[in-house]
Enzyme design. Structure first.
Site, mmCIF file in Angstrom:
data_model
loop_
_atom_site.group_PDB
_atom_site.id
_atom_site.type_symbol
_atom_site.label_atom_id
_atom_site.label_comp_id
_atom_site.label_asym_id
_atom_site.label_seq_id
_atom_site.Cartn_x
_atom_site.Cartn_y
_atom_site.Cartn_z
ATOM 1 C CE LYS A 1 6.468 16.764 -14.794
ATOM 2 N NZ LYS A 1 6.709 15.487 -15.491
ATOM 3 C CG ASN B 1 -0.754 16.093 -20.615
ATOM 4 O OD1 ASN B 1 0.153 15.336 -20.278
ATOM 5 N ND2 ASN B 1 -1.839 16.280 -19.877
ATOM 6 C CG HIS C 1 2.393 14.347 -24.060
ATOM 7 N ND1 HIS C 1 3.122 15.508 -24.213
ATOM 8 C CD2 HIS C 1 3.161 13.527 -23.297
ATOM 9 C CE1 HIS C 1 4.271 15.393 -23.575
ATOM 10 N NE2 HIS C 1 4.319 14.202 -23.017
ATOM 11 C CG HIS D 1 7.141 9.402 -24.810
ATOM 12 N ND1 HIS D 1 5.771 9.508 -24.973
ATOM 13 C CD2 HIS D 1 7.487 10.384 -23.935
ATOM 14 C CE1 HIS D 1 5.314 10.493 -24.227
ATOM 15 N NE2 HIS D 1 6.326 11.044 -23.587
ATOM 16 C CG HIS E 1 0.250 9.572 -25.623
ATOM 17 N ND1 HIS E 1 -0.338 9.831 -24.399
ATOM 18 C CD2 HIS E 1 1.579 9.672 -25.423
ATOM 19 C CE1 HIS E 1 0.607 10.092 -23.511
ATOM 20 N NE2 HIS E 1 1.766 10.006 -24.109
ATOM 21 C CD GLU F 1 8.327 15.286 -22.959
ATOM 22 O OE1 GLU F 1 7.864 16.374 -22.572
ATOM 23 O OE2 GLU F 1 7.621 14.270 -23.139
ATOM 24 C CE LYS G 1 0.276 13.608 -15.120
ATOM 25 N NZ LYS G 1 -0.047 14.074 -16.477
ATOM 26 N NE ARG H 1 -4.158 -1.947 1.912
ATOM 27 C CZ ARG H 1 -4.220 -3.027 2.677
ATOM 28 N NH1 ARG H 1 -3.336 -3.211 3.647
ATOM 29 N NH2 ARG H 1 -5.160 -3.929 2.483
ATOM 30 N NE ARG I 1 1.667 16.645 -13.360
ATOM 31 C CZ ARG I 1 2.221 15.841 -12.467
ATOM 32 N NH1 ARG I 1 1.837 15.881 -11.201
ATOM 33 N NH2 ARG I 1 3.174 15.001 -12.824
ATOM 34 C CD GLU J 1 -3.100 16.269 -16.365
ATOM 35 O OE1 GLU J 1 -3.852 15.824 -17.239
ATOM 36 O OE2 GLU J 1 -1.902 15.935 -16.254
#
Length: 366
Positions: A226, A245, A248, A266, A252, A184, A142, A120, A241, A236
């Site tokens: 960032k 993206n 992206h 990527h 993606h 990036e 993330k 956990r 935030r 987000e």
């Protein structure tokens, strides 16, 4: 040495940036060991860095164990997550321990997610060795694996306790991987800092050629940007935030079309995605065509794809949009897009018609 703090109240943590830091990392890591062995998770491509880190820990009297994963995006899978969790449990990792993720974004994402769910939640440290991970994925918490439906669809927000960045680890990085990470870097200029994009135009080639000062400056600038955005909108929720993206949503979809394979890394997908986002913005009259052309020109100049043709994509607009429908940002049947009013003027548009996006993509050279 440069320390950038990600300010999250009691969970605040430093991002330490220093040339040669890996060899001296034990001073930062030893307090987290609690007298126990630290488990280092890396991949086959970073074996030299793993040896340096283990030697540094041993010299400081810290025992370590290691788990070496296969390289590549396919490692971000259910099967590898299970294998990693079982391996960490075999080493007796406790909730109060800190697992070290040493490698690129794939390693960091997988290790972070494993640590988010193991018992956990246990601690972890990011030591990114690729430019993409250093300027983006290692900071902000993330973590995720991929699913058949798309990229990063299964994951959690789980912040590291510490991020250690040694720019000299980039010396062993293949040029293609370095370029993918540079996409990036450019992103931070396009989001809200036109001056930094101009810096990229003037210094990007030197950064890719090995200029340590340029690399260090780019990493420091990107991490600070960032950290500021994450502190303002960790999960987000407010939309701030989401600016990270940029490129992206398109990117993606391109990655999905290539099966998340080495056909399109990527960062290469993000580069093509950013060029498409600006081209689509210009098509809708949101930004000047000259801005879109400037973005594409810089990406081409540093060897990155600036659209579908350069990314090797021949799929129809309808096919690419179908990939987008599985995007994790889809909400109530609407997919928010990051568009631009100019360089350094990115905004979130929640009213984009996917049929219009498909038509735009069909009009692109391929």
């Amino acid at each position: 040495m440069s320390d950038v703090w990600v300010e999250l109240g009691a969970r605040r943590y430093p991002v330490v940036i220093e040339a040669g830091l890996l060899a001296g990392s034990a001073a930062r890591l030893a307090p987290l060991a609690r007298g126990r062995a630290m488990v280092i998770v890396s991949d086959a491509q970073v074996a030299p860095h793993l040896a340096v880190l283990r030697d540094a820990l041993a010299a400081a009297g810290v025992r370590s164990e290691s788990i070496v994963l296969p390289s590549g995006e396919s490692t971000k899978s259910w099967a590898m997550l299970e294998e990693l969790c079982e391996g960490l449990l075999d080493f007796g990792v406790e909730r109060g321990d800190h697992v070290i993720a040493l490698g690129g974004g794939v390693t960091g994402d997988l290790v972070g997610f494993a640590c988010a769910i193991l018992k956990r939640g246990c601690g972890f440290v990011q030591i990114p060795t690729t430019l993409l991970a250093q300027v983006d994925s290692s900071v902000g918490g993330k973590t995720a694996i991929n699913a058949r439906a798309g990229k990063n669809l299964i994951g959690a927000f789980h912040q590291p306790a510490l991020v250690l960045i040694d720019p000299t680890t980039l010396d062993t990085l293949p040029l293609r991987e370095l370029g993918a990470g540079y996409a990036e870097v450019v992103k931070y200029g396009l989001i809200d800092d036109a001056g930094f994009f101009a810096w990229c135009e003037a210094n990007g080639a030197a950064l890719l050629a090995g200029d340590l000062a340029a690399r260090t400056h780019a990493i420091e600038h990107a991490v600070a940007a960032k950290a500021r955005i994450v502190a303002a909108d960790e999960h987000e929720k407010s939309g701030t935030r989401a600016l990270l993206n940029l490129g992206h949503t398109f990117g993606h979809a391109l990655e999905a079309e290539t099966g998340f394979s080495d056909r399109l890394l990527h960062g290469e997908g993000v580069a093509a995605g950013m060029a498409l986002a600006f081209a689509y913005s210009a098509r809708r009259g949101l930004c000047a065509p000259e801005d879109a052309a400037r973005v594409a020109a810089h990406l081409r100049a540093v060897g990155l794809p600036d659209g579908l043709a350069a990314a090797g994509i021949t799929a129809s607009g309808a096919t690419l949009v179908e990939h987008m429908r599985h995007d994790k940002k889809m909400d109530g049947g609407t997919l928010p897009f990051l568009l631009a009013r100019g360089i350094g003027e990115t905004f979130l548009d929640r009213s984009v018609d996917l049929a219009d996006v498909a038509a735009f993509l069909d009009d692109q050279p391929c």
